[in-house]
Design a protein around this motif. Sequence first.
Motif, PDB file in Angstrom:
ATOM      1  N   HIS A 181       1.114  10.021   5.168  1.00  0.00           N
ATOM      2  CA  HIS A 181       2.290   9.214   4.842  1.00  0.00           C
ATOM      3  C   HIS A 181       2.763   9.468   3.416  1.00  0.00           C
ATOM      4  O   HIS A 181       3.951   9.714   3.170  1.00  0.00           O
ATOM      5  CB  HIS A 181       1.975   7.725   5.017  1.00  0.00           C
ATOM      6  N   SER A 182       1.832   9.409   2.458  1.00  0.00           N
ATOM      7  CA  SER A 182       2.240   9.549   1.057  1.00  0.00           C
ATOM      8  C   SER A 182       2.733  10.960   0.758  1.00  0.00           C
ATOM      9  O   SER A 182       3.675  11.139  -0.029  1.00  0.00           O
ATOM     10  CB  SER A 182       1.087   9.166   0.122  1.00  0.00           C
ATOM     11  N   ALA A 190       7.040   4.999   7.226  1.00  0.00           N
ATOM     12  CA  ALA A 190       5.605   4.857   6.972  1.00  0.00           C
ATOM     13  C   ALA A 190       5.190   3.388   7.005  1.00  0.00           C
ATOM     14  O   ALA A 190       4.151   3.036   7.583  1.00  0.00           O
ATOM     15  CB  ALA A 190       5.252   5.478   5.622  1.00  0.00           C
ATOM     16  N   ILE A 191       5.995   2.530   6.387  1.00  0.00           N
ATOM     17  CA  ILE A 191       5.690   1.094   6.398  1.00  0.00           C
ATOM     18  C   ILE A 191       5.720   0.553   7.822  1.00  0.00           C
ATOM     19  O   ILE A 191       4.861  -0.245   8.222  1.00  0.00           O
ATOM     20  CB  ILE A 191       6.687   0.336   5.504  1.00  0.00           C
ATOM     21  N   HIS A 249       2.585   1.650   9.705  1.00  0.00           N
ATOM     22  CA  HIS A 249       1.433   0.912   9.184  1.00  0.00           C
ATOM     23  C   HIS A 249       1.455  -0.538   9.663  1.00  0.00           C
ATOM     24  O   HIS A 249       0.441  -1.085  10.115  1.00  0.00           O
ATOM     25  CB  HIS A 249       1.465   0.982   7.657  1.00  0.00           C
ATOM     26  N   LYS A 259       0.924   3.698  -3.428  1.00  0.00           N
ATOM     27  CA  LYS A 259       0.370   5.055  -3.367  1.00  0.00           C
ATOM     28  C   LYS A 259       1.299   6.079  -4.014  1.00  0.00           C
ATOM     29  O   LYS A 259       0.861   7.176  -4.378  1.00  0.00           O
ATOM     30  CB  LYS A 259       0.094   5.452  -1.914  1.00  0.00           C
ATOM     31  N   HIS A 303      -3.732   7.896   5.455  1.00  0.00           N
ATOM     32  CA  HIS A 303      -2.955   7.558   4.256  1.00  0.00           C
ATOM     33  C   HIS A 303      -2.333   8.782   3.570  1.00  0.00           C
ATOM     34  O   HIS A 303      -1.163   8.726   3.172  1.00  0.00           O
ATOM     35  CB  HIS A 303      -3.836   6.807   3.254  1.00  0.00           C
ATOM     36  N   GLU A 315       0.820  -1.209   0.000  1.00  0.00           N
ATOM     37  CA  GLU A 315       0.000   0.000   0.000  1.00  0.00           C
ATOM     38  C   GLU A 315       0.855   1.261   0.000  1.00  0.00           C
ATOM     39  O   GLU A 315       0.599   2.201  -0.768  1.00  0.00           O
ATOM     40  CB  GLU A 315      -0.941  -0.001   1.210  1.00  0.00           C
ATOM     41  N   GLU A 316       1.873   1.309   0.849  1.00  0.00           N
ATOM     42  CA  GLU A 316       2.691   2.521   0.936  1.00  0.00           C
ATOM     43  C   GLU A 316       3.493   2.755  -0.345  1.00  0.00           C
ATOM     44  O   GLU A 316       3.695   3.898  -0.750  1.00  0.00           O
ATOM     45  CB  GLU A 316       3.630   2.446   2.145  1.00  0.00           C
ATOM     46  N   GLY A 357      -3.286   9.222  -1.913  1.00  0.00           N
ATOM     47  CA  GLY A 357      -3.615   8.752  -0.574  1.00  0.00           C
ATOM     48  C   GLY A 357      -5.036   9.103  -0.181  1.00  0.00           C
ATOM     49  O   GLY A 357      -5.726   8.324   0.490  1.00  0.00           O
ATOM     50  N   LEU A 408       9.905   6.332   3.645  1.00  0.00           N
ATOM     51  CA  LEU A 408       9.067   5.214   3.211  1.00  0.00           C
ATOM     52  C   LEU A 408       9.123   4.074   4.223  1.00  0.00           C
ATOM     53  O   LEU A 408       8.086   3.491   4.581  1.00  0.00           O
ATOM     54  CB  LEU A 408       9.516   4.735   1.832  1.00  0.00           C
TER      55      LEU A 408
END
Length: 237
Positions: free
Chosen positions: A140-141, A173-174, A177, A54, A137, A50-51, A84, A170
Motif C-alpha cells: 500500500h505505502s 488503501a484506506i 484496510h 506510513k 503494509h 496507519e496509511e 511499511g 491513498l
Amino acid sequence: MTWKQVSLFVLSGVLVVIPLTNWTMQGLHLIFGGQTTDTWSFAVMTPIIEEVYKLLPLALFLFFSRRATSLSLSDYVLLGAAPGIGFQFAEELSRRLTQSHYGVSFLGGKTLHWELFDLFPGYFEESFIPTMMNVTHPVHSAMIALGFGIAYRYTSCLTRWVYVFPALLLCWAILNHAAWNGQNRLPDWILTIHEWTGEGYRTEGFFLLLLMAGLLKDYWICTVSVNGCPFFEAKPS
C-alpha cells in the motif's frame, strides 16, 4: 538512494510511525472515550491513521532534502515501501508475542499468509471461502508513494490535477484496510464500494503495472536523452 538511507526509512517505520500511531489512537480515545474494539476505532480511524502516517517519512524527506527533486520513480517505491516494512515487522512481532493464535480465526482458518513463493507475502485472506483480501503494509505505502512520485516530478507536464491520482490511491488503501478490519461491522455502502474496487484482489496487479511503468520510465530517462517535454519529464532541481 543507498541501502543505508533506505534502512533508515525502515527504522522510521518501527521507531516513528508505530509510536506516533499508538499515541494518536490513545489521544483519540482519551478525548472521545470508547474501546479499541469499537468500530470507529479499529475499522475507521486506525486504517486512516496507519496509511497516512506510513507516508510521513517520505513527506518529511521531500520537504527537507535537496535531493527530493532528483529521486527516480524507483526511489519513491523504495522510500514508500521501507516504512511499511518496518511498520509491519513491529506490528506483527508485537502481536505474535501477545496473541497465541495471531493470523488464525475460528471460522476463516488461516488469515495471515507468509508463503515462500508469494510475490508479496504477509497478506490477509481467509482460507475458508475467502471473500476479500488485504495486501501487506509495504504494498500500500509503495503504491501511494509511486503515485505521488509521478505527480511530484511531472506536474509541469501533467498539471496539478495529477495530485488527485495519489490521493485516490491513498483512499483505495484506506478502503481496503478498513473493509478488512470491519468486514462484519461497516455499513453496506462502504463494503459495496470495496466490492466495486476489487475487494483487495486488484491492488497487487495494479501496483505491479504501475511499478513496471515506473521502471520503464526510469530506464528510458537513464538511456535516452530527450529534448523538450515528453509525457513524463523530471522536474528541474
